[in-house]
Scaffold this motif. Structure first.
Motif, PDB file in Angstrom:
ATOM      1  N   SER A 375       9.601 -28.521  20.369  1.00  0.00           N
ATOM      2  CA  SER A 375       8.941 -29.174  19.512  1.00  0.00           C
ATOM      3  C   SER A 375       8.530 -30.607  20.199  1.00  0.00           C
ATOM      4  O   SER A 375       7.827 -31.546  19.733  1.00  0.00           O
ATOM      5  N   ASN A 376       8.620 -30.396  21.538  1.00  0.00           N
ATOM      6  CA  ASN A 376       8.220 -31.643  22.331  1.00  0.00           C
ATOM      7  C   ASN A 376       6.690 -31.484  22.666  1.00  0.00           C
ATOM      8  O   ASN A 376       5.820 -32.865  22.904  1.00  0.00           O
ATOM      9  N   HIS A 377       6.249 -30.523  22.980  1.00  0.00           N
ATOM     10  CA  HIS A 377       4.864 -30.492  23.400  1.00  0.00           C
ATOM     11  C   HIS A 377       3.697 -29.949  22.467  1.00  0.00           C
ATOM     12  O   HIS A 377       3.975 -29.270  21.428  1.00  0.00           O
ATOM     13  N   LEU A 378       2.720 -30.722  22.467  1.00  0.00           N
ATOM     14  CA  LEU A 378       1.410 -30.494  21.578  1.00  0.00           C
ATOM     15  C   LEU A 378       0.640 -29.216  22.140  1.00  0.00           C
ATOM     16  O   LEU A 378       0.224 -29.460  23.074  1.00  0.00           O
ATOM     17  N   VAL A 379       0.832 -28.308  21.458  1.00  0.00           N
ATOM     18  CA  VAL A 379       0.092 -26.881  21.852  1.00  0.00           C
ATOM     19  C   VAL A 379      -0.185 -26.288  20.600  1.00  0.00           C
ATOM     20  O   VAL A 379       0.604 -25.794  19.694  1.00  0.00           O
ATOM     21  N   PHE A 380      -1.710 -26.436  20.177  1.00  0.00           N
ATOM     22  CA  PHE A 380      -2.256 -25.648  19.046  1.00  0.00           C
ATOM     23  C   PHE A 380      -2.249 -24.273  19.413  1.00  0.00           C
ATOM     24  O   PHE A 380      -3.187 -23.791  20.363  1.00  0.00           O
ATOM     25  N   LEU A 381      -1.996 -23.622  18.451  1.00  0.00           N
ATOM     26  CA  LEU A 381      -1.556 -21.995  18.776  1.00  0.00           C
ATOM     27  C   LEU A 381      -2.873 -21.324  18.167  1.00  0.00           C
ATOM     28  O   LEU A 381      -2.883 -19.936  18.555  1.00  0.00           O
ATOM     29  N   ALA A 382      -3.706 -21.665  17.568  1.00  0.00           N
ATOM     30  CA  ALA A 382      -4.692 -20.713  16.813  1.00  0.00           C
ATOM     31  C   ALA A 382      -5.337 -20.112  17.961  1.00  0.00           C
ATOM     32  O   ALA A 382      -5.848 -18.795  17.904  1.00  0.00           O
ATOM     33  N   PRO A 383      -5.713 -20.845  18.923  1.00  0.00           N
ATOM     34  CA  PRO A 383      -6.483 -20.072  20.295  1.00  0.00           C
ATOM     35  C   PRO A 383      -5.842 -18.967  20.569  1.00  0.00           C
ATOM     36  O   PRO A 383      -6.379 -17.928  21.118  1.00  0.00           O
ATOM     37  N   LEU A 384      -4.390 -19.014  20.900  1.00  0.00           N
ATOM     38  CA  LEU A 384      -3.544 -18.021  21.212  1.00  0.00           C
ATOM     39  C   LEU A 384      -3.460 -16.700  20.242  1.00  0.00           C
ATOM     40  O   LEU A 384      -3.816 -15.555  20.729  1.00  0.00           O
ATOM     41  N   PHE A 385      -3.400 -17.232  18.787  1.00  0.00           N
ATOM     42  CA  PHE A 385      -3.339 -16.081  18.123  1.00  0.00           C
ATOM     43  C   PHE A 385      -4.739 -15.421  17.857  1.00  0.00           C
ATOM     44  O   PHE A 385      -4.840 -14.167  17.902  1.00  0.00           O
ATOM     45  N   LYS A 386      -5.893 -16.079  17.826  1.00  0.00           N
ATOM     46  CA  LYS A 386      -7.158 -15.672  17.925  1.00  0.00           C
ATOM     47  C   LYS A 386      -7.428 -14.699  19.261  1.00  0.00           C
ATOM     48  O   LYS A 386      -8.057 -13.830  19.156  1.00  0.00           O
ATOM     49  N   GLU A 387      -6.882 -15.166  20.327  1.00  0.00           N
ATOM     50  CA  GLU A 387      -7.251 -14.112  21.592  1.00  0.00           C
ATOM     51  C   GLU A 387      -6.640 -12.975  21.582  1.00  0.00           C
ATOM     52  O   GLU A 387      -7.272 -11.978  21.876  1.00  0.00           O
ATOM     53  N   THR A 388      -5.348 -12.743  20.962  1.00  0.00           N
ATOM     54  CA  THR A 388      -4.848 -11.451  20.654  1.00  0.00           C
ATOM     55  C   THR A 388      -5.609 -10.802  19.566  1.00  0.00           C
ATOM     56  O   THR A 388      -5.873  -9.513  19.746  1.00  0.00           O
ATOM     57  N   LEU A 389      -5.899 -11.315  18.497  1.00  0.00           N
ATOM     58  CA  LEU A 389      -6.459 -10.586  17.392  1.00  0.00           C
ATOM     59  C   LEU A 389      -7.943 -10.085  17.609  1.00  0.00           C
ATOM     60  O   LEU A 389      -8.339  -9.188  17.109  1.00  0.00           O
ATOM     61  N   GLU A 390      -8.685 -11.018  18.575  1.00  0.00           N
ATOM     62  CA  GLU A 390     -10.174 -10.607  18.857  1.00  0.00           C
ATOM     63  C   GLU A 390      -9.991  -9.616  20.184  1.00  0.00           C
ATOM     64  O   GLU A 390     -11.170  -9.545  20.566  1.00  0.00           O
ATOM     65  N   SER A 391      -8.851  -9.015  20.734  1.00  0.00           N
ATOM     66  CA  SER A 391      -8.807  -8.509  21.838  1.00  0.00           C
ATOM     67  C   SER A 391      -9.300  -7.065  21.520  1.00  0.00           C
ATOM     68  O   SER A 391      -8.763  -6.416  20.615  1.00  0.00           O
ATOM     69  N   ASP A 392     -10.233  -6.426  22.370  1.00  0.00           N
ATOM     70  CA  ASP A 392     -10.728  -5.108  22.110  1.00  0.00           C
ATOM     71  C   ASP A 392      -9.668  -4.023  22.760  1.00  0.00           C
ATOM     72  O   ASP A 392      -9.584  -4.193  23.853  1.00  0.00           O
ATOM     73  N   THR A 393      -9.260  -3.100  21.844  1.00  0.00           N
ATOM     74  CA  THR A 393      -8.164  -2.307  22.321  1.00  0.00           C
ATOM     75  C   THR A 393      -8.847  -1.011  22.747  1.00  0.00           C
ATOM     76  O   THR A 393      -8.303  -0.448  23.619  1.00  0.00           O
ATOM     77  N   TYR A 394     -10.072  -0.881  22.385  1.00  0.00           N
ATOM     78  CA  TYR A 394     -10.928   0.570  22.664  1.00  0.00           C
ATOM     79  C   TYR A 394     -10.303   1.577  22.200  1.00  0.00           C
ATOM     80  O   TYR A 394     -10.624   2.572  22.531  1.00  0.00           O
ATOM     81  N   ALA A 395      -9.349   1.575  21.343  1.00  0.00           N
ATOM     82  CA  ALA A 395      -8.375   2.642  20.714  1.00  0.00           C
ATOM     83  C   ALA A 395      -9.379   3.641  20.238  1.00  0.00           C
ATOM     84  O   ALA A 395      -9.234   4.963  20.225  1.00  0.00           O
ATOM     85  N   ASP A 396     -10.183   3.123  19.198  1.00  0.00           N
ATOM     86  CA  ASP A 396     -11.292   4.063  18.585  1.00  0.00           C
ATOM     87  C   ASP A 396     -12.737   3.715  18.926  1.00  0.00           C
ATOM     88  O   ASP A 396     -13.635   3.641  18.110  1.00  0.00           O
ATOM     89  N   GLY A 397     -12.768   3.473  20.175  1.00  0.00           N
ATOM     90  CA  GLY A 397     -13.859   3.024  20.743  1.00  0.00           C
ATOM     91  C   GLY A 397     -14.301   1.527  20.924  1.00  0.00           C
ATOM     92  O   GLY A 397     -13.548   0.731  20.312  1.00  0.00           O
ATOM     93  N   LYS A 398     -15.509   1.023  21.338  1.00  0.00           N
ATOM     94  CA  LYS A 398     -15.721  -0.373  21.281  1.00  0.00           C
ATOM     95  C   LYS A 398     -15.650  -1.013  20.112  1.00  0.00           C
ATOM     96  O   LYS A 398     -16.460  -0.702  19.032  1.00  0.00           O
ATOM     97  N   GLY A 399     -15.241  -2.186  19.966  1.00  0.00           N
ATOM     98  CA  GLY A 399     -14.861  -2.818  18.861  1.00  0.00           C
ATOM     99  C   GLY A 399     -13.667  -2.593  18.025  1.00  0.00           C
ATOM    100  O   GLY A 399     -13.557  -3.148  16.866  1.00  0.00           O
ATOM    101  N   SER A 400     -12.635  -2.065  18.588  1.00  0.00           N
ATOM    102  CA  SER A 400     -11.508  -1.454  17.963  1.00  0.00           C
ATOM    103  C   SER A 400     -10.482  -3.000  18.366  1.00  0.00           C
ATOM    104  O   SER A 400      -9.512  -2.548  19.017  1.00  0.00           O
ATOM    105  N   THR A 401     -10.667  -4.038  17.823  1.00  0.00           N
ATOM    106  CA  THR A 401      -9.903  -5.182  18.051  1.00  0.00           C
ATOM    107  C   THR A 401      -8.464  -4.965  17.361  1.00  0.00           C
ATOM    108  O   THR A 401      -8.435  -4.298  16.393  1.00  0.00           O
ATOM    109  N   VAL A 402      -7.695  -5.579  17.755  1.00  0.00           N
ATOM    110  CA  VAL A 402      -6.403  -5.866  17.359  1.00  0.00           C
ATOM    111  C   VAL A 402      -6.400  -6.172  15.852  1.00  0.00           C
ATOM    112  O   VAL A 402      -5.639  -5.516  14.957  1.00  0.00           O
ATOM    113  N   ALA A 403      -7.439  -7.161  15.616  1.00  0.00           N
ATOM    114  CA  ALA A 403      -7.369  -7.483  14.021  1.00  0.00           C
ATOM    115  C   ALA A 403      -7.974  -6.211  13.337  1.00  0.00           C
ATOM    116  O   ALA A 403      -7.224  -6.048  11.904  1.00  0.00           O
TER     117      ALA A 403
END
Length: 678
Positions: A375-403
């Protein structure tokens, strides 16, 4: 006379005490309605506790035109969602159920608080996920694993007879951002959580939370039948074990008819599980799913598994769960950490996302900052959450994001869910750092709508928590939005990971290698520094972790020329003299990254000091003090990592950057006495 002066002093100070900005109100700092809106200006039919809360919030805080709350069966397809629209006479909030009306009320209050235009509303909202859940890693003794905001909110010794007012305040805060589920206890669960006396305590909390649309879940220990029930074992294929769980489920649902289900950590880090009896994760999960099924409950089975092995730790969850795809019941959902190691400041997305084509998957994020300065460091985590959710897995073709894989939009799943490991404790400001409140807020908003931008979420939170004055909002928002990248720079740039001090994970210890310790708990396992270079080779010639990703990612990650530079050392062992895209050598690049991180934190200090006229003194000083710690820690990280890695690179630290202020030998002597249960 002295008494009179004392009374006068108390009288004068009382307003200051009463209205002290201690952070306890979180983002719910609604101004009370100037005139106290009359009940006649709220139009609604029916009566229940949820509707009563919605009307109370409007009565107390709404300052606009007449509001009509309307339930419509035709809107059940919105689930917890709602419609909001304006007419010349009123604002109408309509929903399929009362919880949707409550969420709609919080929506218009948020618009009012952020001074948004409410003259021509036409809004339809439907949550991205069915289950939007906080996982509390709280223990029954009041300690919190990886908790940095004091002891647990849950006072088990006082329950069920004595209730803290914070229980309802907590429920209200969650409802205001759409969180609808909570797991009370640590995934390293005590079997005692399922004792009858504790279930009666849980019932009381469930009764408080229910009107706010929140269902309760419990983490369960797989050995509970043996430990609590006195059975010979806890083998999931043992009929007596199945009966024990069936009876326990019936007991729970008799007390809590809307109980959500179980969260399970099994055969991971020493926790018991079905593999103790030669069974699979599917065997264990399905046994529990079968006893919950008649009541509508679900099992969230964690995929965070790894064992002492010569195999790359990053590969183990995939290797263990992929063969079980399609073998889980439809009320089992596999809970997958966002990355393949463990909530690092930056990881590639977990390759299990999308790989399990016949199994429901949910993402697990860490809101509490175990690896990000507590709890000492200012680290806003929305960009980290978004980075994962918007990552394209290509599991079902292009656009298969984690979200899209997890929200059910690409694959039909019976239930969708997303989890965040809570950062909440009994501290007055809830999270130990005012800015850490933004990560609780961000998780809730993204669980509700994962398409929201980090900028939008930061803008809302700042205006709701502090002020609408743009002279404050804009610089603080810039600070927040850059803070995650800044932290990566001064901790572990370019794909470095898990080089923290052993056990408590606060501060750097890249030299850490305890004799006889498990290799995959040691920093040297992850950075592989030697005279040739730095980084973990996960290409085909190394651990071949790249093979767990779908094409074209496996080829992109596996080629040093095409691998994203912010993940370079995750996937490659890179020569110190390797030329980066900007022309610098790897050694120069990493040196400048560390220096940039330090400079940015110092810039945050300057920015925050300029904000003093816009914020109350108490919160200003709290944040100012935290930034001082973060600035010192950034220098600590920079010096420790550069001086240690320099012993391998044998190259000078670039003269353009600030000189180290520590000696490596002195840094190696630092041993912080920190426990899991801060």
């Amino acid at each position: 006379m002295r008494n009179l002066r004392t009374y006068l002093l108390i009288f004068l100070l009382f307003p200051l005490i009463l209205f002290a900005e201690d952070g306890s109100k979180l983002w719910l700092r609604f101004p009370d309605s100037q005139n106290g809106i009359s009940a006649a200006k709220i139009i609604s039919k029916g009566k229940n506790l949820t509707l009563d809360i919605a009307k109370k919030e409007l009565t107390t805080y709404w300052q606009g035109q007449i509001v009509e709350l309307r339930t419509e069966k035709s809107l059940h397809y919105l689930k917890d969602g709602y419609r909001i629209y304006s007419t010349p006479e009123k604002i109408v909030i309509s929903a399929g159920k009362q919880t949707g009306l409550l969420y709609g009320v919080y929506h218009i209050l948020r618009l009012q608080q952020t001074k948004s235009d409410i003259s021509h509303l036409n809004i339809t909202e439907k949550p991205s996920y069915d289950v939007r859940i906080l996982n509390h890693w709280d223990n029954l003794d009041g300690s919190v694993e990886r908790g940095y905001a004091g002891k647990s909110l849950w006072k088990w010794d006082d329950l069920p007879n004595k209730l803290s007012p914070r229980y309802e305040e907590y429920a209200r805060a969650n409802a205001s951002i759409g969180i609808n589920s909570v797991v009370f206890n640590n995934v390293n669960a005590s079997p005692n959580m399922l004792r009858t006396d504790y279930l009666q305590k849980v019932k009381v909390l469930a009764d408080i939370f229910r009107p706010y649309g929140i269902r309760v879940y419990l983490s369960v220990n797989f050995s509970s039948p043996k430990v609590l029930g006195g059975l010979e074992n806890s083998d999931p294929l043992n009929k007596e074990v199945h009966k024990w769980w069936k009876d326990k489920a019936a007991e729970i649902y008799k007390l809590i008819p809307d109980f959500g289900g179980f969260l399970v950590k099994a055969n991971s880090e020493g926790q018991p599980g079905p593999q103790d009896y030669g069974r699979t994760h599917a065997d264990g999960a399905n046994m529990m799913a079968d006893v919950l099924k008649p009541f509508g409950g679900i099992v969230m089975w964690r995929a965070f598994v790894y064992s002492p092995s010569k195999e790359d730790r990053a590969k183990q969850a995939y290797l263990e769960f992929l063969p079980l795809d399609g073998k889980f019941r439809d009320n089992v959902i596999v809970q997958i950490k966002n990355g393949p190691i463990d909530f690092q400041p930056r990881e590639p997305f977990n390759p299990l996302f999308g790989a399990l084509k016949k199994t429901s998957e949910m993402a697990e994020f860490q809101i509490t900052q175990e690896y990000l300065g507590f709890s000492n460091h200012l680290v806003f985590l929305a960009p980290l959450f978004k980075e994962t959710l918007e990552s394209d897995t290509y599991a079902d073709g292009k656009g298969s994001t984690v979200a899209k894989i997890t929200d059910g939009s690409l694959r039909n799943t019976k239930i969708t869910a997303i989890a965040g490991v809570a950062n909440i404790g009994e501290d007055t400001n809830w999270t130990g750092n005012i800015f850490a409140q933004a990560n609780w807020y961000a998780f809730g908003r993204l669980a509700w709508n994962h398409e929201l931008s980090s900028e939008k979420i930061a803008d809302e939170w700042i205006k709701m928590t502090f002020t609408n004055q743009q002279e404050f909002v804009n610089p603080v928002k810039d600070m927040m939005l850059s803070s995650r990248e800044t932290t990566v720079d001064y901790m572990m740039p370019l794909g470095l990971h898990h080089i923290f001090a052993f056990d408590h994970h606060y501060g750097p210890e890249p030299w850490g290698d305890i004799p006889g310790g498990r290799p995959d708990w040691m920093p040297v396992y992850y950075h592989k520094a030697d005279e040739n270079g730095l980084g973990f080779d996960r290409t085909e010639t190394g651990s071949n972790a790249v093979s767990q990703y779908f094409p074209p990612l496996n080829a992109i990650f596996g080629n040093i020329e095409t691998c994203p530079e912010n993940l370079l050392l995750w996937f490659h062992h890179v020569p110190w003299t390797y030329k980066m895209k900007d022309g610098k050598t790897l050694w120069e690049e990493i040196s400048f990254k560390y220096d940039s991180g330090v400079k940015n934190v110092r810039a945050y200090q300057k920015t925050w000091d300029k904000m003093e006229p816009y914020v109350d003194a108490e919160r200003f000083r709290q944040i100012q003090s935290k930034l001082k710690v973060q600035s010192k820690d950034a220098v600590w990280w920079k010096d420790a990592c550069l001086l240690y890695f320099q012993t391998f690179s044998k190259m000078p630290i670039p003269y353009e950057i600030e000189r180290p202020v520590h000696e490596l030998d002195d840094l190696k002597k630092i041993k912080l006495d920190l426990k899991h249960h801060n």
